[in-house]
Design a protein around this motif. Structure first.
Motif, PDB file in Angstrom:
ATOM      1  N   ILE A   1      60.618  22.004  43.569  1.00 40.35           N
ATOM      2  CA  ILE A   1      61.687  21.246  42.912  1.00 40.35           C
ATOM      3  C   ILE A   1      61.405  21.259  41.411  1.00 40.35           C
ATOM      4  N   ALA A   2      62.405  21.602  40.627  1.00 35.34           N
ATOM      5  CA  ALA A   2      62.275  21.575  39.165  1.00 35.34           C
ATOM      6  C   ALA A   2      62.657  20.191  38.652  1.00 35.34           C
TER       7      ALA A   2
ATOM      8  N   ASP B   1      56.536  21.169  46.144  1.00 32.41           N
ATOM      9  CA  ASP B   1      55.799  20.980  44.907  1.00 32.41           C
ATOM     10  C   ASP B   1      56.806  20.800  43.780  1.00 32.41           C
ATOM     11  N   VAL B   2      56.323  20.336  42.626  1.00 40.67           N
ATOM     12  CA  VAL B   2      57.217  20.027  41.504  1.00 40.67           C
ATOM     13  C   VAL B   2      56.855  20.879  40.289  1.00 40.67           C
ATOM     14  N   LEU B   3      57.864  21.511  39.731  1.00 46.12           N
ATOM     15  CA  LEU B   3      57.736  22.260  38.487  1.00 46.12           C
ATOM     16  C   LEU B   3      58.277  21.384  37.363  1.00 46.12           C
ATOM     17  N   LEU B   4      57.427  21.019  36.415  1.00 48.70           N
ATOM     18  CA  LEU B   4      57.811  20.093  35.344  1.00 48.70           C
ATOM     19  C   LEU B   4      58.248  20.878  34.110  1.00 48.70           C
ATOM     20  N   LEU B   5      59.483  20.623  33.655  1.00 48.04           N
ATOM     21  CA  LEU B   5      60.035  21.259  32.455  1.00 48.04           C
ATOM     22  C   LEU B   5      60.275  20.185  31.412  1.00 48.04           C
ATOM     23  N   THR B   6      59.547  20.251  30.294  1.00 43.70           N
ATOM     24  CA  THR B   6      59.594  19.170  29.305  1.00 43.70           C
ATOM     25  C   THR B   6      60.280  19.571  27.996  1.00 43.70           C
TER      26      THR B   6
ATOM     27  N   GLY C   1      65.855  23.393  44.068  1.00 42.22           N
ATOM     28  CA  GLY C   1      66.763  22.369  43.564  1.00 42.22           C
ATOM     29  C   GLY C   1      66.214  21.770  42.290  1.00 42.22           C
ATOM     30  N   MET C   2      67.046  20.958  41.633  1.00 43.34           N
ATOM     31  CA  MET C   2      66.667  20.389  40.341  1.00 43.34           C
ATOM     32  C   MET C   2      66.903  18.887  40.315  1.00 43.34           C
ATOM     33  N   ILE C   3      66.021  18.188  39.588  1.00 41.20           N
ATOM     34  CA  ILE C   3      66.232  16.785  39.255  1.00 41.20           C
ATOM     35  C   ILE C   3      66.238  16.706  37.733  1.00 41.20           C
ATOM     36  N   LEU C   4      67.296  16.134  37.187  1.00 40.06           N
ATOM     37  CA  LEU C   4      67.463  16.076  35.737  1.00 40.06           C
ATOM     38  C   LEU C   4      67.365  14.637  35.249  1.00 40.06           C
ATOM     39  N   MET C   5      66.607  14.446  34.172  1.00 38.18           N
ATOM     40  CA  MET C   5      66.457  13.119  33.575  1.00 38.18           C
ATOM     41  C   MET C   5      67.004  13.126  32.151  1.00 38.18           C
ATOM     42  N   ASP C   6      66.955  11.948  31.509  1.00 36.85           N
ATOM     43  CA  ASP C   6      67.465  11.765  30.147  1.00 36.85           C
ATOM     44  C   ASP C   6      68.921  12.229  30.076  1.00 36.85           C
ATOM     45  N   VAL C   7      69.736  11.648  30.936  1.00 39.23           N
ATOM     46  CA  VAL C   7      71.135  12.067  31.087  1.00 39.23           C
ATOM     47  C   VAL C   7      72.006  11.387  30.030  1.00 39.23           C
ATOM     48  N   GLU C   8      72.814  12.173  29.352  1.00 38.47           N
ATOM     49  CA  GLU C   8      73.749  11.662  28.361  1.00 38.47           C
ATOM     50  C   GLU C   8      75.129  11.491  28.991  1.00 38.47           C
ATOM     51  N   LEU C   9      75.967  10.668  28.360  1.00 41.34           N
ATOM     52  CA  LEU C   9      77.302  10.424  28.914  1.00 41.34           C
ATOM     53  C   LEU C   9      78.098  11.707  29.049  1.00 41.34           C
ATOM     54  N   ASP C  10      78.016  12.573  28.045  1.00 39.72           N
ATOM     55  CA  ASP C  10      78.700  13.868  28.088  1.00 39.72           C
ATOM     56  C   ASP C  10      77.647  14.968  28.003  1.00 39.72           C
TER      57      ASP C  10
END
Length: 354
Positions: free
Chosen positions: A62-63, A94-99, A118-127
């Motif tokens: 998982i990224a 396992d997790v692949l960390l992209l910073t 699959g991907m999990i995305l953080m620091d999400v902006e409104l647009d």
């Protein structure tokens, strides 16, 4: 290293039977499965990751995309990341960390290379610029519709957002209900009789990016304050003593009658409490402080803070579970909001008499 053929010989079965037990692609009798699993355990066999990926068309990775910025409170992000990693392991990933701050390019790179399932995305902006790629249609993730065109994530590259954009259609999102969080903080101070409330927010850059959690908190604060007839002033703050000193002076110059503070900036908490002490303003006798922060920050502050906790571990866990459900064909697009809980501690009390 132990080979698959050695496991097969030890268990008294064919190599293909061991392969089917590992992949789950064919039904194997319970007795045979148990023999194979016992041999795997006794011999200490670990399937080759590359071969397993080729056989199953999965990488079992998982990224996790966390753009690390100077205006972010990194401990919270890392707590979420640890929860993602530990939960993923329980599901065999396992997790692949992209910073890096790569934006859409990172999504294209992961989708086009087959690095992750699959991907999990953080620091999400409104647009958020990454979102159109996640809504990229039903074409396979690695397909290119025209020569030279970059691959899109699409529906074959499942993704989950930890955060809430303005438009959640076609997306799966997990987050604290920050709008309800802001409203809850205002309600608590209003019940204590506070009429003038100041909000010490995140760094200005967070609002300039229209980061979802900050904007939604502010929306909840302002909306509930209007409904209750309270005066509310919002000021972003870089955090740190010097920046907090300037921000507090500005607030008290504009609204000298301020008796309630809501803080959504972990690095501003201790400087605020120190400055209030220096000015002879007792907490909570003269002013009340409510914080939106991790539990650890609230309980370790010089005055134990009334707070709404940021449930970092739960957010990370739920994001992985939503993504695994999608990978297994069990999950659809949905928004999961965690209800806020306010814990009253020593920093909030009745508003002082005029």
């Amino acid at each position: 290293m132990v080979t698959l053929a050695e496991v097969a010989q030890h268990a008294g079965v064919s190599a293909s039977t061991v392969s089917y037990v590992l992949s789950g692609k064919r039904s194997i009798s319970a007795n045979t499965r148990q023999r194979v699993e016992r041999s795997i355990h006794e011999l200490g066999y670990h399937p080759n990751a590359g071969a397993r990926a080729l056989a199953s068309s999965r990488s079992n990775i998982i990224a996790l995309m966390i753009p690390l910025r100077t205006d972010m409170y990194v401990p919270v992000m890392m707590e979420i990341a640890i929860a993602v990693a530990t939960t993923a392991r329980t599901h065999g990933y396992d997790v692949l960390l992209l910073t890096g701050e790569e934006g859409p390019d990172a999504v294209r790179r992961v989708a086009g290379s087959g690095l992750a399932d699959g991907m999990i995305l953080m620091d999400v902006e409104l647009d958020d610029e990454r979102l159109p790629l996640l809504r990229g249609g039903d074409a396979p993730a690695r397909a290119k519709s025209r020569v030279g065109e970059q691959p899109r994530a699409g529906k074959d590259q499942p993704a989950v957002l930890i955060g809430l954009p303005a438009d959640t259609a076609g997306l799966t999102c997990v987050d604290l209900d920050f709008k309800a969080t802001g409203a809850l903080c205002v309600e608590h101070l209003a019940e204590l009789g506070h009429r003038d409330i100041a909000v010490i927010g995140e760094a200005p850059a967070v609002y300039e990016r229209h980061t979802g959690f900050a904007e939604r908190t502010l929306d909840g604060l302002r909306g509930r304050a209007r409904e209750l007839g309270l005066r509310l002033l919002h000021r972003p703050c870089e955090g740190g003593y010097d920046a907090m000193a300037v921000t507090l002076a500005r607030i008290l110059d504009e609204r000298p009658g301020t008796t309630g503070f809501v803080v959504q900036n972990e690095s501003a908490v201790e400087p605020l409490l120190a400055l209030l002490r220096q000015q002879g303003r007792a907490v909570p006798e003269d002013v009340s402080v409510v914080s939106i922060c991790p539990e650890q920050v609230a309980v370790q502050a010089s005055v134990r803070l009334t707070s709404v906790a940021v449930p970092a571990q739960e957010m990370g866990r739920l994001a992985v579970e939503q993504l695994v459900a999608k990978l297994d064909g069990r999950g659809g697009d949905e928004v999961v909001l965690i209800a806020p809980e306010l814990t009253v501690r020593a920093s909030s009390g009745p508003a002082p008499a005029p």
